[in-house]
Design a protein around this motif. Structure first.
Motif, PDB file in Angstrom:
ATOM      1  N   SER A 161      -4.609  -8.143 -13.656  1.00 63.95           N
ATOM      2  CA  SER A 161      -5.811  -7.356 -13.952  1.00 63.95           C
ATOM      3  C   SER A 161      -6.641  -7.014 -12.725  1.00 63.95           C
ATOM      4  CB  SER A 161      -6.691  -8.104 -14.966  1.00 63.95           C
ATOM      5  OG  SER A 161      -7.145  -9.337 -14.424  1.00 63.95           O
ATOM      6  N   LYS A 162      -6.506  -7.799 -11.634  1.00 62.37           N
ATOM      7  CA  LYS A 162      -7.367  -7.596 -10.464  1.00 62.37           C
ATOM      8  C   LYS A 162      -6.629  -7.225  -9.179  1.00 62.37           C
ATOM      9  CE  LYS A 162     -11.034 -10.839 -11.877  1.00 62.37           C
ATOM     10  NZ  LYS A 162     -11.780 -12.056 -11.475  1.00 62.37           N
ATOM     11  N   TYR A 163      -5.382  -7.681  -9.019  1.00 67.35           N
ATOM     12  CA  TYR A 163      -4.735  -7.576  -7.714  1.00 67.35           C
ATOM     13  C   TYR A 163      -3.399  -6.846  -7.716  1.00 67.35           C
ATOM     14  CZ  TYR A 163      -8.241 -11.179  -6.970  1.00 67.35           C
ATOM     15  OH  TYR A 163      -9.429 -11.874  -6.923  1.00 67.35           O
ATOM     16  N   SER A 164      -2.951  -6.343  -8.837  1.00 71.55           N
ATOM     17  CA  SER A 164      -1.675  -5.636  -8.881  1.00 71.55           C
ATOM     18  C   SER A 164      -1.768  -4.311  -8.130  1.00 71.55           C
ATOM     19  CB  SER A 164      -1.259  -5.373 -10.332  1.00 71.55           C
ATOM     20  OG  SER A 164      -2.205  -4.524 -10.967  1.00 71.55           O
ATOM     21  N   ILE A 165      -0.628  -3.807  -7.664  1.00 66.70           N
ATOM     22  CA  ILE A 165      -0.585  -2.532  -6.955  1.00 66.70           C
ATOM     23  C   ILE A 165      -1.203  -1.433  -7.808  1.00 66.70           C
ATOM     24  CG2 ILE A 165       0.978  -0.718  -6.111  1.00 66.70           C
ATOM     25  CD1 ILE A 165       2.836  -2.895  -5.098  1.00 66.70           C
ATOM     26  N   SER A 166      -0.912  -1.442  -9.107  1.00 68.20           N
ATOM     27  CA  SER A 166      -1.397  -0.387  -9.996  1.00 68.20           C
ATOM     28  C   SER A 166      -2.910  -0.414 -10.181  1.00 68.20           C
ATOM     29  CB  SER A 166      -0.716  -0.499 -11.367  1.00 68.20           C
ATOM     30  OG  SER A 166      -1.025  -1.744 -11.982  1.00 68.20           O
ATOM     31  N   LYS A 167      -3.544  -1.557  -9.901  1.00 69.22           N
ATOM     32  CA  LYS A 167      -5.004  -1.658  -9.996  1.00 69.22           C
ATOM     33  C   LYS A 167      -5.686  -1.390  -8.657  1.00 69.22           C
ATOM     34  CE  LYS A 167      -5.398  -2.919 -14.348  1.00 69.22           C
ATOM     35  NZ  LYS A 167      -6.154  -2.115 -15.338  1.00 69.22           N
ATOM     36  N   VAL A 168      -5.125  -1.906  -7.583  1.00 66.60           N
ATOM     37  CA  VAL A 168      -5.800  -1.861  -6.276  1.00 66.60           C
ATOM     38  C   VAL A 168      -5.612  -0.527  -5.566  1.00 66.60           C
ATOM     39  CG1 VAL A 168      -5.911  -2.905  -3.975  1.00 66.60           C
ATOM     40  CG2 VAL A 168      -5.661  -4.364  -6.002  1.00 66.60           C
ATOM     41  N   PRO A 195      -5.027   2.668  -6.540  1.00 66.37           N
ATOM     42  CA  PRO A 195      -5.879   3.786  -6.967  1.00 66.37           C
ATOM     43  C   PRO A 195      -7.327   3.660  -6.470  1.00 66.37           C
ATOM     44  CG  PRO A 195      -4.466   3.131  -8.769  1.00 66.37           C
ATOM     45  CD  PRO A 195      -4.292   2.097  -7.690  1.00 66.37           C
ATOM     46  N   ALA A 196      -7.846   2.433  -6.395  1.00 69.05           N
ATOM     47  CA  ALA A 196      -9.199   2.232  -5.861  1.00 69.05           C
ATOM     48  C   ALA A 196      -9.241   2.565  -4.372  1.00 69.05           C
ATOM     49  CB  ALA A 196      -9.640   0.795  -6.098  1.00 69.05           C
ATOM     50  N   ILE A 197      -8.165   2.238  -3.659  1.00 66.18           N
ATOM     51  CA  ILE A 197      -8.086   2.566  -2.228  1.00 66.18           C
ATOM     52  C   ILE A 197      -8.038   4.076  -2.031  1.00 66.18           C
ATOM     53  CG2 ILE A 197      -6.638   2.405  -0.161  1.00 66.18           C
ATOM     54  CD1 ILE A 197      -5.825  -0.404  -1.062  1.00 66.18           C
ATOM     55  N   LEU A 203       0.833  -1.197   0.000  1.00 65.22           N
ATOM     56  CA  LEU A 203       0.000   0.000   0.000  1.00 65.22           C
ATOM     57  C   LEU A 203       0.870   1.252   0.000  1.00 65.22           C
ATOM     58  CD1 LEU A 203      -2.667   1.543   0.255  1.00 65.22           C
ATOM     59  CD2 LEU A 203      -2.628   1.069   2.721  1.00 65.22           C
ATOM     60  N   ALA A 204       1.887   1.285   0.863  1.00 70.83           N
ATOM     61  CA  ALA A 204       2.784   2.442   0.928  1.00 70.83           C
ATOM     62  C   ALA A 204       3.508   2.652  -0.398  1.00 70.83           C
ATOM     63  CB  ALA A 204       3.798   2.253   2.061  1.00 70.83           C
ATOM     64  N   LYS A 205       3.936   1.561  -0.999  1.00 77.58           N
ATOM     65  CA  LYS A 205       4.617   1.657  -2.290  1.00 77.58           C
ATOM     66  C   LYS A 205       3.678   2.242  -3.345  1.00 77.58           C
ATOM     67  CE  LYS A 205       7.450  -1.619  -3.439  1.00 77.58           C
ATOM     68  NZ  LYS A 205       8.020  -2.921  -3.903  1.00 77.58           N
ATOM     69  N   GLY A 206       2.433   1.775  -3.365  1.00 79.03           N
ATOM     70  CA  GLY A 206       1.459   2.283  -4.324  1.00 79.03           C
ATOM     71  C   GLY A 206       1.098   3.735  -4.075  1.00 79.03           C
ATOM     72  N   LEU A 207       0.953   4.115  -2.810  1.00 80.95           N
ATOM     73  CA  LEU A 207       0.638   5.503  -2.470  1.00 80.95           C
ATOM     74  C   LEU A 207       1.752   6.438  -2.931  1.00 80.95           C
ATOM     75  CD1 LEU A 207      -0.780   5.031   1.147  1.00 80.95           C
ATOM     76  CD2 LEU A 207      -2.085   5.776  -0.863  1.00 80.95           C
ATOM     77  N   GLN A 208       2.988   6.019  -2.714  1.00 77.78           N
ATOM     78  CA  GLN A 208       4.125   6.833  -3.130  1.00 77.78           C
ATOM     79  C   GLN A 208       4.150   6.973  -4.660  1.00 77.78           C
ATOM     80  OE1 GLN A 208       7.220   5.976  -4.787  1.00 77.78           O
ATOM     81  NE2 GLN A 208       7.934   8.087  -4.515  1.00 77.78           N
ATOM     82  N   GLU A 209       3.870   5.871  -5.364  1.00 77.23           N
ATOM     83  CA  GLU A 209       3.864   5.900  -6.823  1.00 77.23           C
ATOM     84  C   GLU A 209       2.748   6.786  -7.371  1.00 77.23           C
ATOM     85  OE1 GLU A 209       3.637   1.801  -7.893  1.00 77.23           O
ATOM     86  OE2 GLU A 209       5.739   1.380  -7.420  1.00 77.23           O
ATOM     87  N   CYS A 210       1.664   6.906  -6.596  1.00 74.86           N
ATOM     88  CA  CYS A 210       0.541   7.762  -7.003  1.00 74.86           C
ATOM     89  C   CYS A 210       0.761   9.219  -6.609  1.00 74.86           C
ATOM     90  CB  CYS A 210      -0.759   7.257  -6.381  1.00 74.86           C
ATOM     91  SG  CYS A 210      -1.368   5.692  -7.071  1.00 74.86           S
ATOM     92  N   GLY A 211       1.886   9.520  -5.960  1.00 73.31           N
ATOM     93  CA  GLY A 211       2.222  10.893  -5.626  1.00 73.31           C
ATOM     94  C   GLY A 211       1.727  11.380  -4.288  1.00 73.31           C
ATOM     95  N   HIS A 212       1.314  10.476  -3.403  1.00 70.69           N
ATOM     96  CA  HIS A 212       0.817  10.874  -2.084  1.00 70.69           C
ATOM     97  C   HIS A 212       1.965  10.857  -1.062  1.00 70.69           C
ATOM     98  CE1 HIS A 212      -3.255  10.710  -3.594  1.00 70.69           C
ATOM     99  NE2 HIS A 212      -3.027   9.481  -4.050  1.00 70.69           N
ATOM    100  N   ASN A 213       1.905  11.774  -0.113  1.00 72.11           N
ATOM    101  CA  ASN A 213       2.897  11.819   0.965  1.00 72.11           C
ATOM    102  C   ASN A 213       2.530  10.765   2.009  1.00 72.11           C
ATOM    103  OD1 ASN A 213       4.249  14.109  -0.153  1.00 72.11           O
ATOM    104  ND2 ASN A 213       2.617  15.418   0.649  1.00 72.11           N
ATOM    105  N   THR A 214       3.437   9.838   2.251  1.00 72.53           N
ATOM    106  CA  THR A 214       3.127   8.696   3.112  1.00 72.53           C
ATOM    107  C   THR A 214       4.130   8.571   4.250  1.00 72.53           C
ATOM    108  OG1 THR A 214       2.263   7.539   1.156  1.00 72.53           O
ATOM    109  CG2 THR A 214       2.641   6.228   3.138  1.00 72.53           C
ATOM    110  N   THR A 215       3.595   8.459   5.466  1.00 73.59           N
ATOM    111  CA  THR A 215       4.403   8.213   6.657  1.00 73.59           C
ATOM    112  C   THR A 215       3.961   6.895   7.278  1.00 73.59           C
ATOM    113  OG1 THR A 215       4.767  10.562   7.130  1.00 73.59           O
ATOM    114  CG2 THR A 215       4.975   9.034   8.977  1.00 73.59           C
TER     115      THR A 215
END
Length: 400
Positions: free
Chosen positions: A375-382, A384-386, A24-36
């Motif tokens: 298609s269903k469970y990759s970081i790049s799919k899940v 952004p939905a979170i 989740l942290a990895k995906g948030l960072q990739e989406c440009g969100h500040n994560t602690t």
């Protein structure tokens, strides 16, 4: 968006919820969100761009004091207080905080912070129990009942709740009296760049089991299922990766450890086909998952999702799993894997035999398994939905 993740478990310490928080942290960072991330101090794995706040863990040595204080569910109890103390000293504001129900790590945060708190239900204490045998009900220890109550109170008082599967959503609703419409089902994200397949031609005739060597995990069912097939398929190897545990009392055996019991059930002439190893590094695990033609998840106990299953599928491995909860929602039986009833040794044997004798079927299911996870469970799919859901929760909180 400024996001705070609160999790005692984080690679390489802990289990599935740590993997979820890391991805989740990895995906948030990739989406440009500040994560602690507020987590343990045992050399937590780093993610570029993610702020890690280390919080000490109580001494876990099996001292008399620790045994007496087990009712506090250490190290979770003391760590949650230290995490709260750390948070107050941070002098930072966040839009949202996510934690797990396990350990009730946010018990001091709820009601004391000005932001919405999400509780991710992954492995609640109510689901941590042995399977009843011969009609005898399993008695939950008193200390576990206390922890279940703490987790329930934290979850009920959260601003939002999520689970990785509908089956866990229903369990939480029934067990903790939470309206099911309060629970958002979002699958666990899988790192498909890390867990990736090799060319099918490079695979080996090997069946892989990953998990604790434990009755609940169905490891003895798997061994009993595969045993008659070893003579017929002497060029196949069975590899078991996981922690060796003591055999439960209801299994009448002269052996003490599960590994000993497993080998005792295999004919002497076929024991060279069985490879039992302990926990391995992530890199080693991926290598074994990539090279195996078949992987098995034979659980008898409840599985809320199964990272083991989806990571094996991501590695392009044909899978056989039981109807034990989450796997039923992940696998389309006969398309990207095979499902059998939990505890049905004959059905498991037939499913394994089907894949062992049909290389093309194994190859096709491996390809489809990888496609399903991508298609269903990759970081790049899940993820952004979170984050989209985060936005809604933040909006509800501000308008309340």
């Amino acid at each position: 968006m400024n996001v705070c993740l609160l999790s005692l478990e984080w690679p390489s310490y802990g289990g599935g919820i740590g993997t979820y928080m890391f991805n989740l942290a990895k995906g948030l960072q990739e989406c440009g969100h500040n994560t602690t991330v507020i987590t343990h101090n045992k050399q937590p794995e780093r993610i570029s761009g993610v702020n890690i706040v280390e919080t000490p863990i109580e001494n876990e040595n099996r001292t008399l004091k620790n045994k007496i204080m087990r009712w506090r569910w250490e190290p979770h109890h003391s760590w949650s207080q230290k995490a709260w103390d750390n948070f107050k000293e941070m002098q930072r504001s966040f839009d949202i905080l996510e934690t797990a129900e396990y350990g009730a790590w946010a018990r001091h945060f709820i009601g004391n912070v000005k932001m919405p708190i999400i509780v991710r239900c992954h492995t609640p204490a109510v689901g941590v129990r042995q399977i009843p045998v011969n009609g005898n009900e399993h008695r939950i220890p008193f200390w576990l009942k206390l922890e279940n109550k703490r987790e329930q109170m934290q979850t009920q008082n959260a601003d939002a709740i999520s689970t990785p599967s509908y089956v866990l959503s229903n369990l939480m609703s029934l067990s903790w009296s939470i309206p099911v419409n309060r629970i958002k089902v979002l699958p666990n994200p899988v790192d498909t760049n890390l867990f990736r397949p090799i060319d099918f031609k490079e695979k080996q005739k090997e069946i892989l089991y990953v998990g604790r060597l434990q009755y609940n995990k169905g490891v003895f069912d798997f061994i009993d299922a595969i045993k008659p097939l070893l003579n017929v398929h002497q060029d196949w190897t069975i590899r078991l990766i996981g922690k060796d545990l003591k055999i439960p009392d209801f299994i009448k055996s002269s052996h003490k450890m599960a590994s000993e019991e497993i080998l005792s059930r295999i004919p002497v002439g076929n024991r060279n086909q069985i490879k039992i190893i302990g926990w391995v590094s992530v890199d080693e695990l991926i290598k074994y998952q990539q090279q195996a033609m078949i992987a098995v998840v034979p659980s008898r106990g409840f599985e809320s999702f199964s990272y083991t299953l989806t990571e094996q599928m991501a590695c392009g491995t044909a899978v056989v799993a039981t109807h034990c909860g989450g796997p039923t929602e992940i696998i389309s039986d006969g398309y990207d894997g095979l499902l059998v009833p939990a505890g049905d040794i004959e059905a498991m044997r037939n499913a394994l035999q089907k894949l062992m004798i049909d290389t093309e079927l194994c190859r096709e299911m491996s390809r489809r398994a990888r496609k399903t996870v991508e298609s269903k469970y990759s970081i790049s799919k899940v993820v952004p939905a979170i984050t989209e859901w985060y936005g809604k929760i933040i909006g509800y909180y501000k308008n309340d």
